[in-house]
Motif scaffolding. Structure first.
Motif, PDB file in Angstrom:
ATOM      1  N   THR A 114      37.673  30.035  22.025  1.00 56.14           N
ATOM      2  CA  THR A 114      38.308  31.338  21.845  1.00 56.14           C
ATOM      3  C   THR A 114      37.870  32.298  22.947  1.00 56.14           C
ATOM      4  O   THR A 114      36.950  32.006  23.715  1.00 56.14           O
ATOM      5  N   GLU A 115      38.504  33.470  22.996  1.00 56.02           N
ATOM      6  CA  GLU A 115      38.080  34.497  23.946  1.00 56.02           C
ATOM      7  C   GLU A 115      36.609  34.837  23.740  1.00 56.02           C
ATOM      8  O   GLU A 115      35.850  34.921  24.711  1.00 56.02           O
ATOM      9  N   LEU A 116      36.204  35.030  22.482  1.00 57.00           N
ATOM     10  CA  LEU A 116      34.800  35.343  22.192  1.00 57.00           C
ATOM     11  C   LEU A 116      33.885  34.226  22.648  1.00 57.00           C
ATOM     12  O   LEU A 116      32.825  34.470  23.235  1.00 57.00           O
ATOM     13  N   GLY A 117      34.277  32.990  22.409  1.00 59.01           N
ATOM     14  CA  GLY A 117      33.479  31.864  22.847  1.00 59.01           C
ATOM     15  C   GLY A 117      33.294  31.834  24.339  1.00 59.01           C
ATOM     16  O   GLY A 117      32.213  31.524  24.850  1.00 59.01           O
ATOM     17  N   ILE A 118      34.344  32.181  25.074  1.00 61.62           N
ATOM     18  CA  ILE A 118      34.249  32.233  26.532  1.00 61.62           C
ATOM     19  C   ILE A 118      33.303  33.353  26.942  1.00 61.62           C
ATOM     20  O   ILE A 118      32.407  33.163  27.776  1.00 61.62           O
ATOM     21  N   LEU A 119      33.467  34.527  26.363  1.00 62.65           N
ATOM     22  CA  LEU A 119      32.619  35.661  26.719  1.00 62.65           C
ATOM     23  C   LEU A 119      31.152  35.411  26.426  1.00 62.65           C
ATOM     24  O   LEU A 119      30.273  35.836  27.181  1.00 62.65           O
ATOM     25  N   LEU A 120      30.860  34.709  25.349  1.00 61.82           N
ATOM     26  CA  LEU A 120      29.466  34.423  25.004  1.00 61.82           C
ATOM     27  C   LEU A 120      28.798  33.501  26.024  1.00 61.82           C
ATOM     28  O   LEU A 120      27.585  33.489  26.150  1.00 61.82           O
ATOM     29  N   ARG A 121      29.576  32.730  26.742  1.00 61.28           N
ATOM     30  CA  ARG A 121      29.020  31.813  27.748  1.00 61.28           C
ATOM     31  C   ARG A 121      28.786  32.468  29.090  1.00 61.28           C
ATOM     32  O   ARG A 121      28.118  31.936  29.952  1.00 61.28           O
ATOM     33  N   LEU A 122      29.399  33.634  29.296  1.00 62.23           N
ATOM     34  CA  LEU A 122      29.268  34.302  30.601  1.00 62.23           C
ATOM     35  C   LEU A 122      27.924  34.962  30.779  1.00 62.23           C
ATOM     36  O   LEU A 122      27.237  35.356  29.983  1.00 62.23           O
TER      37      LEU A 122
END
Length: 122
Positions: A114-122
């Motif tokens: 998800t978008e949140l999942g992507i952001l958490l990895r950045l």
């Protein structure tokens, strides 16, 4: 390692000032079609991390261009090859890698994100 984009631009992982989120995909992958819009949304909402996509296991450049057009992607897309696939040990699509400016993999995950999942990895 350098890779060439569809517009013949060259991307060198070691010549970046920031980390790069790399999205490895295959144009035939149904999960890639479902998740790419989340990546596009993250790209449109933030400017701190470079985002690129690398196409692998494609039949033709046209197949990749059709994928880009279908999803109206605004970040650079590069054409990968078996060397790239082996170097990053890609075994599933899509795969998300955060690569440092020293070309070291900081984190990776495969599958729908998800978008949140992507952001958490950045």
């Amino acid at each position: 390692m350098e890779i060439t984009g569809l517009k013949k631009q060259v991307f060198d992982f070691k010549q970046r000032e920031t980390d790069t989120l790399v999205y490895f995909f295959a144009p035939w992958c149904s999960v890639c079609h479902l998740s790419i819009d989340n990546l596009e949304a993250v790209h449109n909402d933030q400017n701190t991390t470079q985002i690129i996509a690398i196409a692998l296991d494609y039949q033709s450049e046209t197949e990749v261009r059709d994928f880009i057009a279908q999803h109206e992607l605004s970040f650079p897309v590069y054409l990968g090859n078996e060397e790239v696939k082996q170097k990053f040990k890609i075994s599933a699509y899509p795969s998300y890698y955060v690569v440092t400016n020293q070309a070291e993999v900081r984190s990776k995950v495969a599958g729908y994100t998800t978008e949140l999942g992507i952001l958490l990895r950045l």
